[in-house]
Write a protein that holds these residues in place. Structure first.
Motif, short mmCIF file in Angstrom:
data_model
loop_
_atom_site.label_atom_id
_atom_site.label_comp_id
_atom_site.label_asym_id
_atom_site.label_seq_id
_atom_site.Cartn_x
_atom_site.Cartn_y
_atom_site.Cartn_z
N GLY A 256 0.82 -1.27 -0.12
CA GLY A 256 0.11 0.06 -0.14
C GLY A 256 0.67 1.20 -0.01
N LEU A 257 2.19 1.07 -0.08
CA LEU A 257 2.88 2.25 0.17
C LEU A 257 2.62 3.25 1.26
N PHE A 258 2.47 2.70 2.41
CA PHE A 258 2.03 3.42 3.53
C PHE A 258 3.07 4.19 4.03
N ARG A 259 2.87 5.10 4.51
CA ARG A 259 3.88 5.90 5.65
C ARG A 259 3.59 5.46 7.11
N VAL A 260 4.81 5.33 7.72
CA VAL A 260 4.51 4.37 8.86
C VAL A 260 3.70 5.33 9.93
N GLY A 261 3.65 6.39 9.70
CA GLY A 261 2.73 7.10 10.63
C GLY A 261 1.35 6.96 10.23
N ALA B 97 8.81 -0.33 -2.42
CA ALA B 97 7.59 -0.42 -3.28
C ALA B 97 7.70 0.64 -4.43
N SER B 98 8.19 1.77 -4.11
CA SER B 98 8.48 2.63 -5.43
C SER B 98 9.32 2.13 -6.18
N GLU C 49 3.05 9.07 -13.14
CA GLU C 49 1.74 9.60 -12.60
C GLU C 49 1.14 8.16 -11.83
N THR C 50 1.44 7.25 -12.49
CA THR C 50 1.04 5.88 -11.57
C THR C 50 1.65 5.77 -10.16
N ILE C 51 2.99 6.07 -10.22
CA ILE C 51 3.57 5.98 -9.16
C ILE C 51 3.31 7.06 -8.10
N LYS C 52 2.99 8.19 -8.41
CA LYS C 52 2.55 9.22 -7.50
C LYS C 52 1.30 8.84 -7.15
N LYS C 53 0.37 8.34 -7.90
CA LYS C 53 -1.10 8.11 -7.51
C LYS C 53 -0.93 7.05 -6.30
N CYS C 54 -0.08 5.94 -6.51
CA CYS C 54 -0.29 4.74 -5.77
C CYS C 54 0.46 5.33 -4.27
N GLY C 55 1.60 6.17 -4.30
CA GLY C 55 2.02 6.69 -3.18
C GLY C 55 1.65 7.89 -2.57
N ARG C 56 0.43 8.38 -3.16
CA ARG C 56 -0.37 9.47 -2.72
C ARG C 56 0.42 10.67 -2.56
#
Length: 396
Positions: free
Chosen positions: A240-245, A362-363, A374-381
């Motif tokens: 989910g390319l989540f930030r740990v926070g 993940a990136s 654009e896809t990478i930016k969208k996945c990682g918000r």
């Protein structure tokens, strides 16, 4: 003998109310007579040279401390007829306006920004106290010396910029000159950025490494529940390319921005994880984002790992990832278990793998598979091109 003229009444505004108030200092509230003008006790027929100060002119200067600002005598908006008396007494109304004022200003910036601003203002205040410089209002001379002090102390460019932003924020709140926007300060910051450039030494966690980490968790954690908890958290952080926070809290006290159990839905028909991310670093107003994670094959499947974890998780609301005693998963615990697992695997340069390595890995995985920017930016918000600093393509 001509009649004596009555003495003229003089009113003078206090000089202190015209001076900027130091950040964190609470101004003395004005009494109702001071705010609305003194009661005229002169006999009928007497004249005065000055009138009572208008209500809007008696509002004290804004104080940068968010929780100590005084709204003053702000007239409420009302659509009632003039001949109808107000419903609430003035004291209650002023308290209501003050509370609403504090609430709005407090919500203008994030909790982390409040913390950084508090540290920055305190750092600047201590520097001025040690050097004997005037603390407030800040001058170009004092800010220049403070910035040079930060650079010589070895602080990072980003930290110095954040501290100056705190000074700028408080200056704008008070409506006074902001010396941090001067050309000289801008150039000093640029020089500091060029001289103190440091490369990000954090390494990416690859899919192969993630699989090894998840398989070794039963030998790393204290019990099977903890192993299921961290397996689901690590897999979700990667896919989910989540930030740990977004997955953990700073302390055992939960916050409103961490991912909660009610924000996640398992779709067994489509075999999808539907995650409603209500707040994030780039979404401070809470517009929300729906993230879909598909089911995969193998031990890394986030759908299977999360489903297994939810089958043993206590059925209580709150943070998605919590221990069996329902206490939320903290950032420290997330990083500690990751470090312990990587150490047991004897991976080279294990100290360069941090909690953010999942997002970096993940990136990098998406970039190596040929996905567009654009896809990478969208996945990682991401909203900017800063995602490029996360991609670690192999060098040939």
């Amino acid at each position: 003998m001509p009649p004596r003229r009555p003495k003229r009444m003089k009113m003078s505004a206090s000089k202190d109310s015209e001076q900027p108030v130091e950040p964190g200092q609470t101004p003395t509230p004005r009494s109702s007579e001071e705010a609305h003008g003194s009661v005229d006790d002169s006999p009928p027929g007497s004249t005065t040279d000055t009138l009572a100060v208008p209500t809007h002119a008696s509002i004290p200067p804004v104080v940068p401390s968010v929780h100590s600002m005084i709204v003053g005598q702000i007239p409420p908006s009302c659509t009632k007829r003039k001949d109808q008396p107000p419903t609430y007494p003035p004291v209650f109304l002023q308290h209501y306006l003050q509370s609403e004022f504090d609430r709005l200003l407090d919500a203008a910036v994030s909790e982390n920004t409040h913390k950084v601003q508090k540290v920055g203002i305190l750092s600047y205040k201590n520097f001025c106290r040690q050097t004997g410089l005037a603390y407030w209002p800040p001058t170009l001379c004092s800010v220049v010396q403070y910035l040079v002090h930060l650079s010589s102390s070895g602080l990072a460019y980003s930290t110095a910029r954040s501290y100056l932003s705190a000074i700028s924020y408080h200056c704008k709140l008070q409506g006074i000159d902001d010396p941090t926007s001067e050309f000289l300060i801008t150039k000093l910051l640029q020089g500091m950025k060029r001289l103190n450039q440091k490369s990000d030494r954090r390494l990416p966690i690859t899919k192969n490494m993630l699989e090894k980490i998840i398989l070794i968790l039963p030998c790393t954690c204290t019990n099977s529940y903890e192993a299921d908890l961290f397996a689901a958290a690590f897999s979700l952080a990667f896919h989910g390319l989540f930030r740990v926070g977004e997955l953990t809290v700073h302390s055992r006290i939960p916050n409103n921005t961490v991912l909660k159990r009610e924000n996640l839905t398992l779709d067994p028909v489509k075999q999808l994880l539907l995650i409603n991310i209500q707040h994030s670093k780039t979404d401070q107003v809470g517009k929300g984002t729906i993230l879909q994670i598909e089911k995969l094959e193998g031990a890394l499947c986030p759908f299977k790992l999360v489903e297994k974890y939810l089958s043993v998780r206590p059925r209580v609301p709150g943070p998605l990832f919590c221990h069996f005693d329902t206490s939320p998963l903290t950032r420290y615990q997330f990083t500690a278990v990751l470090t312990k697992a990587i150490t047991r695997l004897k991976i080279p340069e294990h100290t360069r793998y941090k909690s953010h390595s999942f997002r970096i890995g993940a990136s990098t995985e998406l970039a190596m598979r040929g996905f567009s920017s654009e896809t990478i930016k969208k996945c990682g918000r991401w909203k900017s091109s800063c995602y490029k600093s996360y991609i670690r393509l192999p060098k040939f």
